[in-house]
Design an enzyme around this catalytic site. Structure first.
Site, PDB file in Angstrom:
ATOM      1  N   SER B 323     -47.021  -2.246   3.134  1.00  0.00           N
ATOM      2  CA  SER B 323     -47.956  -2.382   4.288  1.00  0.00           C
ATOM      3  C   SER B 323     -49.396  -2.195   3.730  1.00  0.00           C
ATOM      4  O   SER B 323     -50.243  -2.773   4.097  1.00  0.00           O
ATOM      5  CB  SER B 323     -47.817  -1.396   5.203  1.00  0.00           C
ATOM      6  OG  SER B 323     -46.517  -1.647   5.789  1.00  0.00           O
ATOM      7  N   HIS B 366     -45.087  -2.168  19.494  1.00  0.00           N
ATOM      8  CA  HIS B 366     -46.231  -1.513  19.468  1.00  0.00           C
ATOM      9  C   HIS B 366     -46.806  -1.930  20.887  1.00  0.00           C
ATOM     10  O   HIS B 366     -48.225  -1.559  21.292  1.00  0.00           O
ATOM     11  CB  HIS B 366     -47.236  -1.822  18.395  1.00  0.00           C
ATOM     12  CG  HIS B 366     -46.732  -1.154  17.263  1.00  0.00           C
ATOM     13  ND1 HIS B 366     -45.845  -1.746  16.261  1.00  0.00           N
ATOM     14  CD2 HIS B 366     -47.021   0.006  16.663  1.00  0.00           C
ATOM     15  CE1 HIS B 366     -45.454  -0.902  15.311  1.00  0.00           C
ATOM     16  NE2 HIS B 366     -46.346   0.185  15.594  1.00  0.00           N
ATOM     17  N   CYS B 379     -48.641  -2.414  12.387  1.00  0.00           N
ATOM     18  CA  CYS B 379     -47.769  -3.360  13.288  1.00  0.00           C
ATOM     19  C   CYS B 379     -47.169  -4.482  12.474  1.00  0.00           C
ATOM     20  O   CYS B 379     -47.947  -5.474  12.070  1.00  0.00           O
ATOM     21  CB  CYS B 379     -48.376  -3.646  14.520  1.00  0.00           C
ATOM     22  SG  CYS B 379     -47.441  -4.901  15.566  1.00  0.00           S
TER      23      CYS B 379
END
Lengths: 370, 607
Positions: B323, B366, B379
């Site tokens: 991420s 989310h 997310c």
């Protein structure tokens, strides 16, 4: 009572040359053992030993002077026999030092009987030849007895093994025999015979002895091994150049590059430190002593004295020649000392005894009418 | 007495015989004289020179290697005196026999001595061959007391590299080893000789030309067995230059302590100039072992270790960025005008693309999130859609402009490139055209992307400093022994990030919220007194599964567990430090890597 003429005829020249040579020897020996780190701890003992041997030799020399040398003619056989017995004792009970058995030890003092042979053989031969000398020369009939007398100690010495001393004994005997002349046919035969013996003898040499001869012929083949001695000695001598590096300043000597620098290679030390001028002068002194020996032989009025003087002189001559030629790389490395210069007790004593005999012959020349 | 002989020979006969003998004697002495003349006069010069060579030896004095300090002047690496025993074959005469005798005295392996002799077989015989280094004092005493039995054996004092803190920063500092024949022959090391040590890794290798210095020479007088009698002439060695690292030894030590027992790497940079404040890789090695002489077994253990202690994972390790890559994706999307800071997407916990379902890490979703919140809560669904809009090649352009897929240019060897996948790259590599779905994986840092921890650290530092991508620097300056400056290494800006101030502000806000908002993925990292901006990352080792589950990750065998990332800078406004932590198979980025990054930041900013 000593005859006044004995004093008048005393050979001061021979004594002077001897002492001169001995002094050069002491100086060179000092340099050889002093500067060397290896034997530094041995200087004291080495000097004491050499000094005491010189004392013994000098006493023997002086004692000899007082007796008429004809006495040697009478007792020659016994002296010879005693030497041979000692050699046998060495072979049976001698001390082994680095692979060879040459020494007899009496109460801490070691002694090489083979050195005495260098005196005994000339006496024995002079005695024999003086009785049958003739203008035509010796024949085989005359020669077989001296040949046996020489071969017995020669063989014992070779067995020790001490090739150098054996060689000297043979050279002394050969010189004396040639001096009294060998009949022509006999000479040719003997020449051929000895060539044959030399050829066969090669096969009886020990490996290290053969190697020494091979290396001598081409020292560069093994510069760090057996050729090392010859190369280092030549470097030592050559690097002395005209005037030398100076007393105690020989680097080859001081840094132990020279092998056996106080015995076999003593001349290299001298040549390195005193250069061409010094070593040439040394050769001249040596030549003078040999020439004077021949002069003594000449002046002696009876054959035993003449032949004996030739024998003793040839001993001095051959040892000097071989020792120096070896140091100069002209001959293979054989253990032959330089008389009066090299370290070594037995050698010094036998040389001084020889000089004593020469002095004796020289001062008693008037006792015989020509 | 019988006088019969007088009848056969007279005194003339004797005179004749004796004259013959005299001529022979004269001739013999003339031969000796001539030989003497030849040796001493004709060849004298030559032999004089040979006698000089015999006893004058030229010895090389090894130059002390330059020292290594950290940024605050703390000494990290110096040299200590050590005893080496060597053999000079020229003096030894029979070198093998002497070597065997020495091995016997020292109770050392005979074979190793003999093989060293054999290896040096082609050298000139006056060159010393090192048989053993770093002798103990007892061993030195044994050799000295047997000196006369060991001709040609010499003991020398040599400076030996000493890594004072052992493993500390071993990958960055590097290690030495004996120079190889090829290196010597290459001509690139004129001041080195065989047996010298040369930098093989790390700074020791990169700055070898400064470290080495110039050897001195000593003329000595030796005797026939090679003992030195006295020194004739000395030309001192010129010591190597002292090298000042950008490293902060305190931070480095803290970092390594935090990484203890883990496999991974951590890097800290000064965002204002690219100075490397810490660089650690675990497991590590002790560089002292290389100079002290490592056994074959010890070396084998080191190189066959599955966790590769010899590799510097900070620059050689290539991992999917996870991420943390969302920084690049967000930047590209904002700059391309595909979204604004306010653009919202709804995350139900999954995203359907084509006939496949791509899951968000949060199974419950989310809800409706804007870009900042999508960054903060990482997310995946939001970024799947950014990736879909961007397409792979546009995304790749931004990744490249962010310094990924290329060397950072740090002065350390063996730096890895990483990988920024493009459609043409995949086609060339596999022959299969790019699948649009693969872009979605790349957008969240999975898939084909590979980065090194240092690349990520440069990127996060650039985000923190307002967009300048510096070349990371490990050495700031080089000094002479007397402290005068030899060389200063300036900060070099490689690129400016392809992002406007507004774009960077938006990303920064996402990073701040990630740590400082309770729902942020990096909440565990937040500190009350220091505002940290950061991003977690969890890089999958096994290919993306539809069903991602942290609990399940812990049940997997270690080698299949995810890599944990954390990238951060602090303070969030005008940052003083940028940090990247990667823990191999550490699991979730926040829990495995985050606390380490936090403690590094705290240690650096608060002491």
């Amino acid at each position: 009572m000593i005859d006044r003429r004995l004093v008048e005829h005393f050979d001061w020249i021979l004594l002077g040359l001897t002492l001169l040579l001995q002094s050069i020897g002491i100086l060179t020996l000092y340099s050889a053992v002093n500067a060397s780190a290896d034997v530094a701890g041995l200087i004291g003992p080495l000097y004491m030993k050499q000094a005491s041997w010189f004392g013994i030799g000098a006493m023997g020399m002086i004692t000899l002077v007082f007796f008429n040398y004809r006495w040697l003619h009478r007792w020659g056989g016994l002296i010879y026999a005693a030497c041979v017995v000692l050699l046998v004792v060495v072979a049976l009970a001698g001390r082994d030092i680095s692979g060879s058995r040459r020494w007899l030890v009496f109460g801490g003092v070691s002694f090489q009987p083979s050195e005495m042979v260098k005196i005994a053989v000339p006496i024995m031969l002079a005695r024999y030849f003086s009785d049958r000398i003739s203008a035509t020369g010796m024949t085989l009939k005359d020669l077989w007895r001296p040949l046996i007398w020489v071969l017995i100690p020669f063989g014992l010495i070779v067995r020790q093994p001490d090739l150098g001393t054996a060689l000297i004994v043979a050279l002394i005997a050969g010189s004396m025999t040639l001096f009294v002349k060998i009949e022509r046919r006999c000479l040719l035969g003997l020449g051929g015979g000895s060539a044959l013996v030399a050829g066969v003898g090669w096969f009886f040499l020990k490996a290290y002895q053969k190697q020494r001869i091979a290396i001598f012929l081409d020292p560069e083949k093994d510069p760090l091994g057996a050729g090392y001695h010859i190369i280092q000695s030549k470097i030592a001598v050559g690097s002395g150049m005209l005037t030398g590096k100076g007393f105690l300043k020989g680097t080859q000597n001081a840094l132990s590059f020279l092998p056996e620098q106080h015995t076999d290679f003593i001349f290299s030390v001298l040549a390195e430190e005193w250069g061409f001028l010094g070593s040439a002068l040394f050769l001249v002194v040596y030549f003078l002593i040999v020439a004077w020996g021949l002069n003594i032989a000449m002046r002696s009025k009876e054959p035993f004295g003449t032949i004996l003087a030739v024998g003793i002189t040839s001993m001095m001559f051959w040892q000097a020649l071989i020792n120096i030629a070896m140091a100069l790389g002209l001959l293979p490395v054989v253990g032959v000392t330089l008389p009066l210069v090299s370290y070594g007790g037995s050698s010094l004593v036998s040389t001084l005894l020889g000089i004593g005999i020469l002095l004796n012959i020289s001062m008693r020349r008037f006792m015989f009418k020509g | 007495m019988s006088d019969t002989y007088l009848k056969t020979v007279d005194s003339d006969w004797y005179r004749q015989r004796l004259s013959g003998a005299l001529i022979f004697v004269v001739a013999a002495f003339l031969v000796l004289l001539a030989r003497l003349y030849y040796l001493q006069i004709v060849r004298g010069e030559d032999y004089r020179r040979q006698s000089q060579n015999n006893w004058v030896r030229l010895q090389s004095i090894p130059p002390p290697r330059g020292l290594i300090f950290d940024r605050n002047g703390t000494l990290l690496v110096d040299n200590r005196p050590s005893f080496s025993v060597s053999i000079v074959r020229e003096d030894a005469k029979d070198a093998r026999a002497v070597a065997l005798r020495l091995a016997d005295f020292l109770k050392e392996d005979e074979q190793s001595f003999l093989s060293k002799l054999d290896k040096a077989g082609g050298w000139p015989s006056f060159k010393p061959i090192v048989l053993k280094r770093d002798l103990s004092r007892n061993a030195v005493a044994v050799v000295e007391s047997h000196k006369l039995d060991l001709p040609g054996i010499v003991i020398s004092i040599e400076p030996m590299r000493h890594y004072i803190h052992g493993e500390l920063a071993s990958h960055l500092i590097g290690y030495l080893s004996e120079i190889s024949e090829e290196q010597l022959k290459s001509g690139r090391y004129p001041d080195h000789k065989s047996g010298d040590f040369i930098g093989k890794f790390g700074v020791e290798k990169s700055y070898e030309s400064f470290f080495h210095g110039r050897p001195g020479r000593r003329k000595v007088q030796v005797n026939a067995i090679g003992q030195i009698i006295r020194v004739l002439e000395t030309m001192e060695a010129e010591p190597g230059k002292n090298v000042f690292l950008t490293l902060d030894a305190g931070l480095q030590r803290k970092t390594e302590a935090l990484l203890a027992g883990k496999v991974g790497a951590a890097v800290a940079l000064d965002p204002s100039n690219g100075h490397v404040l810490a660089m650690a890789s675990r497991p590590a090695f002790d560089p002292n072992a290389f100079v002290e002489g490592m056994t074959f077994d010890a070396w084998n253990t080191l190189v066959s270790n599955a966790f590769h202690p010899m590799s510097n994972k900070a620059i050689q390790g290539q991992y999917p960025p996870g991420s943390t890559f969302k920084i690049v994706t967000a930047m590209a999307a904002l700059e391309e005008g595909l979204v604004t800071r306010e653009t919202r997407f709804y995350c139900p916990g999954y995203y359907r693309y084509g006939n496949r379902t791509y899951r968000c890490w949060s199974r419950h979703g989310h809800g409706s999130v804007d870009l900042v919140r999508a960054m903060a809560e990482s997310c995946d669904v939001y970024f799947f859609q950014l990736g879909e809009k961007l397409g792979i090649d546009r995304l790749a352009r931004y990744a490249t402009a962010c310094g990924l897929g290329q060397k950072t240019g740090v002065a350390l060897a063996n730096e890895a490139l990483g990988l920024v996948p493009t459609s043409s790259w995949k086609f060339k590599k596999t022959g299969v055209p790019w699948q649009a779905g693969e872009t979605l994986s790349v957008a969240i840092g999975q898939g084909f992307n590979l980065v090194t921890p240092l690349q990520m650290c440069c990127l996060i530092a650039a985000v923190g400093n307002g967009g300048i991508l510096y070349r990371p620097v490990v050495v700031s300056r080089i000094e002479d022994g007397d402290g005068s400056l030899v060389k200063e290494i300036p900060a070099v800006a490689r690129h400016v990030l392809p992002a406007t101030k507004a774009t960077l502000e938006c990303i920064k806000q996402g990073l701040i919220d990630a740590v400082n908002q309770r729902r942020g993925t990096g909440w565990i990292v937040h500190l009350n007194d220091i505002k940290i901006a950061g991003k977690t990352g969890t890089a999958q080792v096994v290919s993306m599964e539809p069903d991602r589950n942290q609990e399940k990750n812990k049940e997997r065998p270690l080698r299949l567990r995810d890599h944990a990332w954390f990238v951060a800078f602090a303070p969030a406004v005008s940052p003083k430090i940028a940090v990247t932590v990667l823990i191999e198979h550490g699991g979730h980025g926040a829990s495995a890597a985050g606390p380490i990054a936090r403690e590094m930041i705290r240690a650096f900013l608060k002491g």
